[in-house]
Design a protein around this motif. Structure first.
Motif, short mmCIF file in Angstrom:
data_model
loop_
_atom_site.label_atom_id
_atom_site.label_comp_id
_atom_site.label_asym_id
_atom_site.label_seq_id
_atom_site.Cartn_x
_atom_site.Cartn_y
_atom_site.Cartn_z
N UNK A 1 0.82 -1.22 0.00
CA UNK A 1 0.00 0.00 0.00
C UNK A 1 0.85 1.27 0.00
N UNK A 2 2.05 1.20 0.58
CA UNK A 2 2.90 2.39 0.67
C UNK A 2 3.89 2.50 -0.49
N UNK A 3 3.73 1.66 -1.52
CA UNK A 3 4.68 1.64 -2.64
C UNK A 3 4.07 2.32 -3.86
N UNK A 4 4.94 2.82 -4.72
CA UNK A 4 4.49 3.34 -6.00
C UNK A 4 3.95 2.22 -6.87
N UNK A 5 3.10 2.58 -7.80
CA UNK A 5 2.58 1.58 -8.74
C UNK A 5 3.51 1.35 -9.92
N UNK A 6 4.57 2.16 -10.02
CA UNK A 6 5.53 1.98 -11.11
C UNK A 6 6.31 0.68 -10.88
N UNK A 7 6.47 -0.09 -11.95
CA UNK A 7 7.19 -1.36 -11.85
C UNK A 7 8.67 -1.14 -11.58
N UNK A 8 9.35 -2.22 -11.16
CA UNK A 8 10.81 -2.18 -11.04
C UNK A 8 11.29 -2.29 -9.62
N UNK A 9 12.01 -3.39 -9.30
CA UNK A 9 12.43 -3.69 -7.93
C UNK A 9 13.93 -3.56 -7.71
N UNK A 10 14.70 -3.26 -8.76
CA UNK A 10 16.15 -3.12 -8.57
C UNK A 10 16.72 -2.20 -9.64
N UNK A 11 17.69 -1.39 -9.24
CA UNK A 11 18.30 -0.43 -10.15
C UNK A 11 19.78 -0.31 -9.87
N UNK A 12 20.47 0.30 -10.82
CA UNK A 12 21.82 0.80 -10.59
C UNK A 12 21.87 2.20 -11.16
N UNK A 13 22.59 3.08 -10.47
CA UNK A 13 22.64 4.45 -10.96
C UNK A 13 23.49 5.33 -10.07
N UNK A 14 23.22 6.62 -10.13
CA UNK A 14 24.04 7.63 -9.44
C UNK A 14 23.18 8.39 -8.44
N UNK A 15 23.68 8.52 -7.21
CA UNK A 15 22.95 9.27 -6.19
C UNK A 15 22.91 10.74 -6.60
N UNK A 16 21.67 11.29 -6.64
CA UNK A 16 21.47 12.69 -7.02
C UNK A 16 21.24 13.58 -5.80
N UNK A 17 20.43 13.09 -4.86
CA UNK A 17 20.09 13.86 -3.67
C UNK A 17 20.06 12.93 -2.47
N UNK B 1 9.18 1.27 -8.48
CA UNK B 1 9.57 2.52 -9.12
C UNK B 1 10.85 2.49 -9.90
N UNK B 2 11.43 1.30 -10.11
CA UNK B 2 12.72 1.21 -10.79
C UNK B 2 12.67 1.46 -12.29
N UNK B 3 11.52 1.26 -12.92
CA UNK B 3 11.39 1.49 -14.36
C UNK B 3 11.15 2.98 -14.60
N UNK B 4 12.10 3.81 -14.21
CA UNK B 4 11.91 5.26 -14.28
C UNK B 4 13.27 5.96 -14.32
#
Length: 324
Positions: free
Chosen positions: A56-72, A92-95
């Motif tokens: 219930x507290x999660x975004x509806x956007x798909x995606x459970x794992x990512x790699x990237x760069x910390x922005x904030x 929210x990883x597909x974003x």
């Protein structure tokens, strides 16, 4: 920002790359990651098809794992803008951007690409929690792990982690080519999953200590047969069915423990403990070159429907990853 949107207005879910509201932090201790790559996992497909509801507290956007760069960074954190990480997300990883609990981030392994790093979090968190924390592989020194569906993303992670930590690994798979690949990455034995698989396991080892099972119904009786005294059977999926008849006397005789879990509903604190275990025990093995990335195929995020179709058809070895 842009993300994969899912349209449910037709007969089947349609995914497309389009504009969505920019995300905001929901709690102290979160970091905003600019996503460079995102792993594809079976729960993504189940959520797409409305067979699996996100928390219930999660975004509806798909995606459970990512790699990237910390922005904030929002609140206290070990991470700083510019750090390269891979992370288990709460969705929210597909974003282009996703906020993540800072404790669920791990450093991108040195020398690994973002695509390679994105193949780690979901599978490695799952394996560490289920095989080592739930199944307690290694509680009696060096033990034997049996992995069904050994060529899957979870399977190749389990092979490499268990071998790097000194355990013996036997896998099953449904295709001959998958057997060879699993042996090439460290499996001590690879067995075709047919009607004779239990005899093959017993001829190799007699019995095994821990079984990681994604199949469910089709392997239950064989699992009970090959497990040794005080063996542990750990379920993480049930691809062949959920209805089983338990041979209770055999379980009692061998003192077998049955367990399993879903990773996503675990508390943020539990996931933080998993990340700590990985950082302490597994990341040094990656740095030593004892664990290698196993990538089946990459797709542009705009071709997400092709990536899902590739996973659904089966027969792959390792992970499927989306690139941004």
């Amino acid at each position: 920002m842009k993300a994969i949107k899912v349209d449910y207005s037709g007969d089947s879910a349609q995914m497309s790359w389009g504009n969505v509201p920019y995300p905001h932090p929901t709690a102290d201790g979160q970091v905003l990651i600019r996503v460079k790559a995102a792993g594809v996992n079976r729960p993504d497909i189940l959520q797409r098809d409305r067979q699996y509801a996100p928390p219930a507290d999660a975004t509806s956007i798909l995606g459970l794992e990512v790699a990237g760069i910390v922005e904030q960074v929002f609140g206290e954190s070990r991470w700083r803008p510019g750090d390269e990480v891979c992370a288990l997300t709460h969705g929210g990883g597909y974003a282009e951007y996703v906020w993540v609990d800072h404790r669920h981030c791990l450093p991108k392994p040195e020398g690994w690409s973002f695509v390679e790093a994105a193949s780690l979090p979901e599978t490695y968190f799952t394996v560490w929690f289920n095989v080592f924390m739930q199944g307690e592989l290694g509680r009696n020194s060096k033990e034997t792990l049996l992995v069904h569906a050994g060529a899957s993303g979870i399977g190749v992670a389990a092979i490499q982690i268990a071998k790097a930590l000194g355990h013996r690994v036997i896998i099953t798979a449904r295709k001959e080519n998958q057997l060879k690949v699993c042996q090439d990455i460290g499996a001590d034995a690879a067995i075709l999953l047919d009607e004779e698989w239990t005899k093959q396991v017993q001829s190799l080892r007699g019995s095994v200590d821990v079984i990681l099972d994604m199949l469910g119904e089709s392997t239950l009786l064989g699992n009970i047969k090959v497990l040794g005294k005080a063996g542990r059977l750990v379920w993480i999926a049930f691809l062949t069915g959920t209805k089983v008849v338990l041979p209770i006397p055999h379980i009692m005789e061998k003192q077998i423990r049955l367990t399993g879990s879903f990773l996503r509903p675990q508390s943020f604190d539990v996931k933080a403990n998993i990340a700590s275990g990985l950082l302490e025990h597994v990341w040094p093995k990656i740095s030593q070159g004892k664990i290698k990335p196993i990538i089946e195929k990459t797709f542009s995020i705009q071709d997400v429907h092709q990536a899902h179709a590739w996973l659904e058809k089966g027969g792959h070895v390792g992970k499927i990853v989306l690139t941004l």
